[in-house]
Scaffold this motif. Structure first.
Motif, PDB file in Angstrom:
ATOM      1  N   ILE A  11     -15.239  41.253 -12.420  1.00  0.00           N
ATOM      2  CA  ILE A  11     -15.986  40.833 -11.237  1.00  0.00           C
ATOM      3  C   ILE A  11     -15.759  39.365 -10.875  1.00  0.00           C
ATOM      4  CG2 ILE A  11     -17.728  42.596 -11.662  1.00  0.00           C
ATOM      5  CD1 ILE A  11     -19.641  40.393 -12.505  1.00  0.00           C
ATOM      6  N   ASP A  12     -15.011  38.649 -11.710  1.00  0.00           N
ATOM      7  CA  ASP A  12     -14.704  37.254 -11.378  1.00  0.00           C
ATOM      8  C   ASP A  12     -13.218  37.029 -11.120  1.00  0.00           C
ATOM      9  OD1 ASP A  12     -17.327  36.121 -11.541  1.00  0.00           O
ATOM     10  OD2 ASP A  12     -17.227  36.374 -13.712  1.00  0.00           O
ATOM     11  N   LYS A  13     -12.445  38.094 -11.081  1.00  0.00           N
ATOM     12  CA  LYS A  13     -11.027  37.983 -10.804  1.00  0.00           C
ATOM     13  C   LYS A  13     -10.790  38.141  -9.302  1.00  0.00           C
ATOM     14  CE  LYS A  13      -6.522  39.949 -12.083  1.00  0.00           C
ATOM     15  NZ  LYS A  13      -5.834  40.992 -12.881  1.00  0.00           N
ATOM     16  N   THR A  14      -9.855  37.391  -8.769  1.00  0.00           N
ATOM     17  CA  THR A  14      -9.543  37.481  -7.348  1.00  0.00           C
ATOM     18  C   THR A  14      -9.111  38.904  -6.999  1.00  0.00           C
ATOM     19  OG1 THR A  14      -8.889  35.170  -7.217  1.00  0.00           O
ATOM     20  CG2 THR A  14      -8.071  36.636  -5.496  1.00  0.00           C
ATOM     21  N   SER A  32     -18.651  36.965  -6.103  1.00  0.00           N
ATOM     22  CA  SER A  32     -18.911  36.080  -4.965  1.00  0.00           C
ATOM     23  C   SER A  32     -19.205  36.878  -3.707  1.00  0.00           C
ATOM     24  CB  SER A  32     -17.725  35.136  -4.746  1.00  0.00           C
ATOM     25  OG  SER A  32     -16.551  35.853  -4.397  1.00  0.00           O
ATOM     26  N   ARG A  33     -18.510  37.983  -3.515  1.00  0.00           N
ATOM     27  CA  ARG A  33     -18.777  38.826  -2.352  1.00  0.00           C
ATOM     28  C   ARG A  33     -20.198  39.389  -2.406  1.00  0.00           C
ATOM     29  NH1 ARG A  33     -13.190  42.458  -1.991  1.00  0.00           N
ATOM     30  NH2 ARG A  33     -11.820  40.800  -1.239  1.00  0.00           N
ATOM     31  N   ALA A  34     -20.607  39.804  -3.592  1.00  0.00           N
ATOM     32  CA  ALA A  34     -21.948  40.384  -3.743  1.00  0.00           C
ATOM     33  C   ALA A  34     -23.020  39.336  -3.487  1.00  0.00           C
ATOM     34  CB  ALA A  34     -22.103  40.981  -5.142  1.00  0.00           C
ATOM     35  N   LEU A  35     -22.886  38.164  -4.082  1.00  0.00           N
ATOM     36  CA  LEU A  35     -23.894  37.117  -3.913  1.00  0.00           C
ATOM     37  C   LEU A  35     -23.974  36.644  -2.466  1.00  0.00           C
ATOM     38  CD1 LEU A  35     -23.286  35.042  -7.180  1.00  0.00           C
ATOM     39  CD2 LEU A  35     -25.052  36.758  -6.756  1.00  0.00           C
ATOM     40  N   GLY A  53     -37.024  41.569  -3.806  1.00  0.00           N
ATOM     41  CA  GLY A  53     -35.862  42.374  -4.166  1.00  0.00           C
ATOM     42  C   GLY A  53     -34.592  41.553  -4.154  1.00  0.00           C
ATOM     43  N   ARG A  54     -34.492  40.637  -3.220  1.00  0.00           N
ATOM     44  CA  ARG A  54     -33.322  39.759  -3.141  1.00  0.00           C
ATOM     45  C   ARG A  54     -33.195  38.940  -4.428  1.00  0.00           C
ATOM     46  NH1 ARG A  54     -32.438  34.383  -4.346  1.00  0.00           N
ATOM     47  NH2 ARG A  54     -30.497  33.719  -3.364  1.00  0.00           N
ATOM     48  N   ASN A  55     -34.291  38.350  -4.844  1.00  0.00           N
ATOM     49  CA  ASN A  55     -34.260  37.489  -6.032  1.00  0.00           C
ATOM     50  C   ASN A  55     -33.855  38.260  -7.273  1.00  0.00           C
ATOM     51  OD1 ASN A  55     -35.263  35.563  -4.259  1.00  0.00           O
ATOM     52  ND2 ASN A  55     -37.388  35.898  -4.869  1.00  0.00           N
ATOM     53  N   ARG A  56     -34.370  39.480  -7.364  1.00  0.00           N
ATOM     54  CA  ARG A  56     -34.084  40.276  -8.557  1.00  0.00           C
ATOM     55  C   ARG A  56     -32.608  40.647  -8.632  1.00  0.00           C
ATOM     56  NH1 ARG A  56     -36.504  45.941 -10.663  1.00  0.00           N
ATOM     57  NH2 ARG A  56     -36.228  45.508 -12.860  1.00  0.00           N
ATOM     58  N   LEU A  57     -32.075  41.177  -7.533  1.00  0.00           N
ATOM     59  CA  LEU A  57     -30.675  41.602  -7.552  1.00  0.00           C
ATOM     60  C   LEU A  57     -29.748  40.397  -7.666  1.00  0.00           C
ATOM     61  CD1 LEU A  57     -28.782  43.993  -7.453  1.00  0.00           C
ATOM     62  CD2 LEU A  57     -28.701  43.788  -4.975  1.00  0.00           C
ATOM     63  N   TYR A  58     -30.076  39.316  -6.996  1.00  0.00           N
ATOM     64  CA  TYR A  58     -29.226  38.123  -7.044  1.00  0.00           C
ATOM     65  C   TYR A  58     -29.103  37.612  -8.481  1.00  0.00           C
ATOM     66  CZ  TYR A  58     -27.080  33.779  -5.378  1.00  0.00           C
ATOM     67  OH  TYR A  58     -26.205  32.747  -5.148  1.00  0.00           O
ATOM     68  N   SER A  59     -30.234  37.507  -9.170  1.00  0.00           N
ATOM     69  CA  SER A  59     -30.199  36.984 -10.538  1.00  0.00           C
ATOM     70  C   SER A  59     -29.439  37.920 -11.459  1.00  0.00           C
ATOM     71  CB  SER A  59     -31.620  36.750 -11.059  1.00  0.00           C
ATOM     72  OG  SER A  59     -32.337  37.967 -11.112  1.00  0.00           O
ATOM     73  N   ILE A  90     -26.905  40.019 -10.637  1.00  0.00           N
ATOM     74  CA  ILE A  90     -25.468  39.952 -10.378  1.00  0.00           C
ATOM     75  C   ILE A  90     -24.908  38.590 -10.761  1.00  0.00           C
ATOM     76  CG2 ILE A  90     -23.762  39.907  -8.497  1.00  0.00           C
ATOM     77  CD1 ILE A  90     -25.185  42.264  -7.278  1.00  0.00           C
ATOM     78  N   GLU A  91     -25.709  37.557 -10.605  1.00  0.00           N
ATOM     79  CA  GLU A  91     -25.273  36.207 -10.956  1.00  0.00           C
ATOM     80  C   GLU A  91     -24.955  36.094 -12.444  1.00  0.00           C
ATOM     81  OE1 GLU A  91     -26.795  31.827  -9.585  1.00  0.00           O
ATOM     82  OE2 GLU A  91     -28.288  33.163 -10.481  1.00  0.00           O
ATOM     83  N   ALA A  92     -25.696  36.830 -13.282  1.00  0.00           N
ATOM     84  CA  ALA A  92     -25.558  36.679 -14.733  1.00  0.00           C
ATOM     85  C   ALA A  92     -24.828  37.835 -15.407  1.00  0.00           C
ATOM     86  CB  ALA A  92     -26.945  36.527 -15.363  1.00  0.00           C
ATOM     87  N   ARG A  93     -24.478  38.891 -14.664  1.00  0.00           N
ATOM     88  CA  ARG A  93     -23.972  40.098 -15.314  1.00  0.00           C
ATOM     89  C   ARG A  93     -22.523  39.921 -15.809  1.00  0.00           C
ATOM     90  NH1 ARG A  93     -23.363  45.249 -13.493  1.00  0.00           N
ATOM     91  NH2 ARG A  93     -21.613  45.203 -14.934  1.00  0.00           N
ATOM     92  N   PRO A  94     -22.129  40.682 -16.837  1.00  0.00           N
ATOM     93  CA  PRO A  94     -20.737  40.687 -17.292  1.00  0.00           C
ATOM     94  C   PRO A  94     -19.901  41.630 -16.441  1.00  0.00           C
ATOM     95  CG  PRO A  94     -22.033  42.113 -18.699  1.00  0.00           C
ATOM     96  CD  PRO A  94     -22.993  41.505 -17.715  1.00  0.00           C
ATOM     97  N   ASP A  95     -18.634  41.800 -16.808  1.00  0.00           N
ATOM     98  CA  ASP A  95     -17.778  42.752 -16.107  1.00  0.00           C
ATOM     99  C   ASP A  95     -18.369  44.156 -16.205  1.00  0.00           C
ATOM    100  OD1 ASP A  95     -16.031  40.775 -15.419  1.00  0.00           O
ATOM    101  OD2 ASP A  95     -14.554  41.234 -16.976  1.00  0.00           O
TER     102      ASP A  95
END
Length: 974
Positions: free
Chosen positions: A457-460, A474-477, A491-497, A499-504
């Motif tokens: 999820i962090d690869k171009t 980056s697209r998701a955030l 709901g925004r805060n929950r999903l954002y946090s 996806i911000e911290a999740r692994p592949d």
């Protein structure tokens, strides 16, 4: 009058305009609702709505439930909210589409088939995989049919004749195609990482498939001898030979230890045991390295009676240390653990519990893995898929962590016994803590290192769709903040946090029932080698063509590898991957084969609304976002609406063991689906909701009150025609103008509330208007006019207003009370093709809004409250039996208010036979209400005779053509 003379008292009841309607007071919903369902199906309501031209499409995309059991109350809540969204937007002028769908692959269904096998003594692994998949398909198909009828019984509208199924051939083709996009754009890779693993189900689990329960674990304190210790100068340290002590709740991971972690920010010391029982594991004279904050706690656990702190130990000293594995040189170990165990710094180490040092097994922990990758630690593969140690592991080969039911077996005990025998233990115990479990088997999970397929999820992403970013994360955030509205905003805060911290994203599952990872790997290459994955558009096209025609089972058919590779490749050089896709990838891909591919989809493949429970921030909302950002470049939705969980009346989670579950079918059988729908509308679904017998009784009472309101209108409009209508509101009395103004205001509230998915707000506003403003005020006042007037302007005005109210109340409430409002509508507009669900909310002229009339009536109602309260005292004291026996004098200090009262028939408003408004000072004996200043009421009995027709007591009764009536009634009689 002579004594012999007798006269009969005229009976004028037949001359009254009493309500006439066949609309029953008792709804009888459980028996009558199925008839309306059949009617809607017969006249094709959903399809007829699609024929309306020139409308802007509005699409709610259905999050698919699993086709594996009867509906629970959460399903009913979810589908009812969706139905209210769809119906309300349709009636606001949209082409509101709803395609119901089902998740048909995955472990929930596969697990059911395996349970059937186990009950018959069969082994799933002995069954041909294609035959097994066919059984799974048949099972899912059966439950789709059952659930479809259960959902329809709730009154949910939609394209039930053509739902989407993830196991449909076209769906399986598209899911594979979406996976291939990751294959081709470079985000797919095979890696070896510790993942949540179920030894019971023998597969990796996603975070969304994990739930946490209390679990009792072993705890052990283990010595790691320091075998290398030097000072910063390079000289030998006196710390050589001491023991670093670790604490763990997973003794079975000790054989896989590769390091010990410490935190440079913590305070550490060297401690010596000075006093302990002779048989104790921690001996007098032994020296231990411990966190200063936890040292006393460790020695208490080790039953040490006395200890002393010898010195500080710095982070730089720890960093230069090497330990021995506690099994180094153990008899029968065959040199398995004769390697160095480094001390490594790690921010994840705390001194909240344990020893301040963390045993690190990179193959069995998330933080451990990160630390291991950073420092190049060797991964181990000591635990196989059923949760047992590999057969070749010395001392412990074949020992199992748990059995096939999730019960603890011998692995922990054998490791602990070996540690004790080798002198490596200083203490042991038990601890109850929150621990991950499978939400299906309910069995505990382990972290296990296995080869898995991941989406990076962090690869171009090499697809050129970079408007929202170049990586999936980056697209998701960016989508979350720039493209999506959240209801509620939390709901925004929950999903954002998340996806911000999740692994592949772990895409692969080691199961049989699902869409396979349609890819091939080169046998002589490593996962990191160029050319390891076969990327060929022609091969992909052959696979997709086969899936479209025959389904994903073709992947498992004999000769499939050669068929798909064709003549371009030597099949012997390639491995065919047989893992199946994470079922969340299936449901996350639905936007492609539902929104994009169907005729009733959307032009851009984006849904207007996704609506699910709050658990789907880690489930469907999450996986759909990741999947679409990987293949579409953005979020697949514009709005995300979230509901909470359903609890019992006391706020407890529902469970069969507690006996507090509410089954939708039982509620429908007792009350009808409209009562269940009304419960949904009355609750704040954005938070957790409560339901139970007493709550449902209250809902049923609200329903009865509303039904009576509708019944009164129907009766009063029984013979209303267009010729009775008054078109110009200016020609109506102030009271009617006030009702029109309230309607105009409410129309805005209703449309705004439905647009914001606020059904509680909509229903509350409409219900209060119907029961308080109308039934308890306007209807109560106007009954006399409606029943007793002849063809007067004020009666025509009242009936015109009732007709306008009818049009709005029935349509405003139709998305909520789908059956009842249909019944109400058909009572006035019968016909084979008639339905309230085929019409829109009527346009309400803005000019109806009259703030002056609203202010006037508000002031008048304050005065009325005082009069009503004063009369109630007289009724209580049995001075009067009815308010029509009164003709009070109302003293009003404010001249402006007196002017307003003069514009309105206050005796009608207060339901008295007479009423005098006075500017005289209020007498001391007058009745007052503290909250209404400047108003006093002096009670007076009405003078005259009782009219035999309207029951008012008036001086002119008996002076007209018709015997025993007042002038108004005499005129009505003609």
């Amino acid at each position: 009058m002579c004594a012999e003379t007798t006269t009969e008292t005229p009976d004028y009841k037949a001359t009254l305009n009493l309500p006439k309607t066949d609309f029953p007071m008792r709804a009888g919903l459980p028996k009558r609702e199925p008839g309306w369902l059949h009617r809607w199906e017969d006249i094709g309501v959903y399809d007829r709505l699609r024929e309306k031209e020139g409308r802007k499409p509005f699409t709610l995309h259905d999050g698919p439930p699993y086709a594996n059991g009867h509906l629970h109350i959460g399903h009913a809540l979810n589908k009812t909210i969706k139905d209210m969204i769809v119906r309300s937007h349709q009636m606001m002028g949209f082409d509101a589409r709803y395609v119901p769908g089902w998740d048909c692959h995955g472990l929930p269904i596969e697990w059911k088939i395996e349970e059937q096998y186990r009950a018959k003594g069969k082994d799933k692994d002995e069954v041909d995989v294609v035959d097994f998949r066919r059984e799974c398909r048949a099972f899912a198909d059966e439950w789709v049919e059952i659930q479809r009828e259960e959902f329809k019984r709730l009154g949910v509208t939609g394209n039930w004749g053509d739902p989407y199924l993830t196991m449909a051939y076209h769906a399986e083709r598209v899911i594979a195609e979406e996976f291939m996009k990751l294959l081709m754009n470079g985000t797919l890779y095979q890696g070896s990482k510790p993942v949540m693993w179920s030894p019971v189900e023998k597969t990796a689990l996603a975070e969304a498939e994990v739930e946490y329960h209390d679990h009792q674990s072993h705890t052990i304190w283990v010595k790691f001898p320091v075998v290398r210790a030097v000072e910063a100068t390079g000289s030998r340290s006196e710390l050589l030979g001491v023991n670093v002590v670790i604490w763990t709740t997973t003794p079975w991971t000790i054989p896989s230890n590769r390091a010990v972690a410490f935190n440079p920010e913590l305070s550490y010391g060297l401690y010596e045991v000075t006093e302990a029982p002779e048989e104790n594991w921690a001996k007098v004279g032994e020296q231990f390295l411990l966190s200063d904050r936890l040292a006393e706690e460790v020695f208490n656990a080790a039953r040490v009676d006395g200890f002393k702190r010898l010195r500080d130990v710095s982070a730089s000293q720890l960093d230069l240390m090497i330990c021995a594995h506690p099994f180094r040189g153990i008899e029968g170990g065959e040199g398995e653990w004769d390697y160095d165990v480094p001390m490594l710094p790690g921010d994840h180490v705390t001194d909240d519990a344990g020893t301040g040092f963390v045993h690190t097994a990179p193959s069995h922990g998330a933080d451990d893995f990160v630390l291991g990758v950073k420092h190049g630690l060797q991964m181990t593969h000591n635990v196989v898929e059923d949760g047992s140690f590999r057969k070749s592991l010395p001392l412990f080969g074949g020992a199992r962590i748990m059995d096939h039911k999730g019960k603890e077996k011998d692995a922990n005990k054998r490791v602990i016994d070996a540690l004790a025998a080798s002198g490596a233990l200083i203490a042991r115990g038990r601890v109850k803590h929150s621990y991950p479990h499978s939400w299906r088997s309910k069995a505990p999970l382990i972290f296990r290192n296995t080869p898995q397929w991941f989406a990076a999820i962090d690869k171009t992403v090499g697809d050129g769709q970079d408007q929202m970013g170049t990586t999936i994360r980056s697209r998701a955030l960016n989508s979350i903040d720039q493209l999506v509205k959240w209801w509620p905003q939390t709901g925004r805060n929950r999903l954002y946090s998340m996806i911000e911290a999740r692994p592949d994203w772990v895409l692969s599952r080691q199961r049989a029932w699902g869409v396979p990872l349609t890819c091939f790997t080169r046998k002589d290459a490593l996962p990191t080698d160029e050319g390891f994955l076969l990327r060929d558009d022609k091969v992909n096209a052959r696979i997709l063509e086969a899936f479209e025609a025959e389904g994903a089972d073709t992947w498992y058919a004999d000769g499939a590898k050669q068929r798909f590779l064709g003549d371009d490749y030597n099949a012997d050089e390639w491995e065919q991957v047989f893992d199946v896709l994470d079922v969340w990838f299936d449901s996350g891909s639905t936007h492609a084969f539902v929104l994009r591919d169907r005729e009733d989809g959307t032009e851009d493949g984006i849904a207007d609304v996704y609506m699910e429970g709050t658990d789907q921030h880690r489930g469907w909302f999450h996986s759909s976002m990741l999947q679409a950002c990987g293949t579409l470049g953005r979020a697949p939705y514009r709005n995300v609406v979230t509901h909470g969980f359903t609890l019992d009346e006391k706020g407890n989670k529902m469970s069969k063991s507690l006996g507090n579950t509410i089954v939708p079918g039982q509620v429908i059988k007792q009350y009808g689906a409209d009562i269940l729908r009304l419960w949904v509308a009355q609750t704040d679904y954005t938070a957790d909701q409560r339901i139970g017998p007493e709550i449902l009784k209250g809902v049923a009472d609200s329903y009865r009150r509303l039904r009576n309101t509708m019944r009164f209108m129907l009766g009063s409009l029984s013979d209303f025609t267009e010729g009775d209508r008054i078109e110009d509101p200016a020609e109506m009395p102030p009271l009617e103008q006030w009702v029109l103004s309230r309607m105009a205001d409410l129309d805005t509230q209703v449309r705004d509330g439905y647009a914001r998915f606020d059904f509680q707000g909509v229903f509350s506003a409409v219900f209060n208007f119907a029961t308080v403003d109308l039934s308890a005020f306007y209807f109560d006042i106007r009954k006399d006019v409606l029943y007793c007037d002849g063809d007067t302007e004020r009666r025509r005005a009242a009936r015109t207003v009732l007709d306008l109210l009818f049009q709005r109340l029935t349509t405003w409430l139709a998305p909520i009370l789908v059956f009842t409002m249909e019944e109400v509508w058909l009572e006035r507009y019968p016909g084979d093709k008639s339905s309230v669900h085929l019409v829109d909310f009527p346009e309400t002229p803005a000019k109806w809004r009259n703030l002056e009339s609203e202010e006037t009536v508000a002031k008048v109602r304050r005065v009325r409250r005082v009069v009503t309260a004063a009369l109630e005292i007289q009724r209580r004291d049995k001075v009067i039996g009815s308010s029509l026996e009164a003709a009070p004098v109302v003293h009003v200090e404010d001249a402006e208010t007196r002017k307003l009262l003069a514009m309105i028939d206050m005796d009608d408003l207060c339901i008295t036979s007479g009423l005098l408004v006075s500017a005289d000072p209020t007498p001391a004996e007058a009745f007052r209400l503290p909250e209404v200043e400047g108003v006093g009421v002096v009670f007076e009995m009405a003078e005259g005779e009782k009219c035999l027709r309207c029951w008012k007591i008036l001086p002119d009764v008996g002076r007209h053509k018709h015997s025993g009536v007042c002038g108004r009634c005499d005129g009505a009689l003609g």
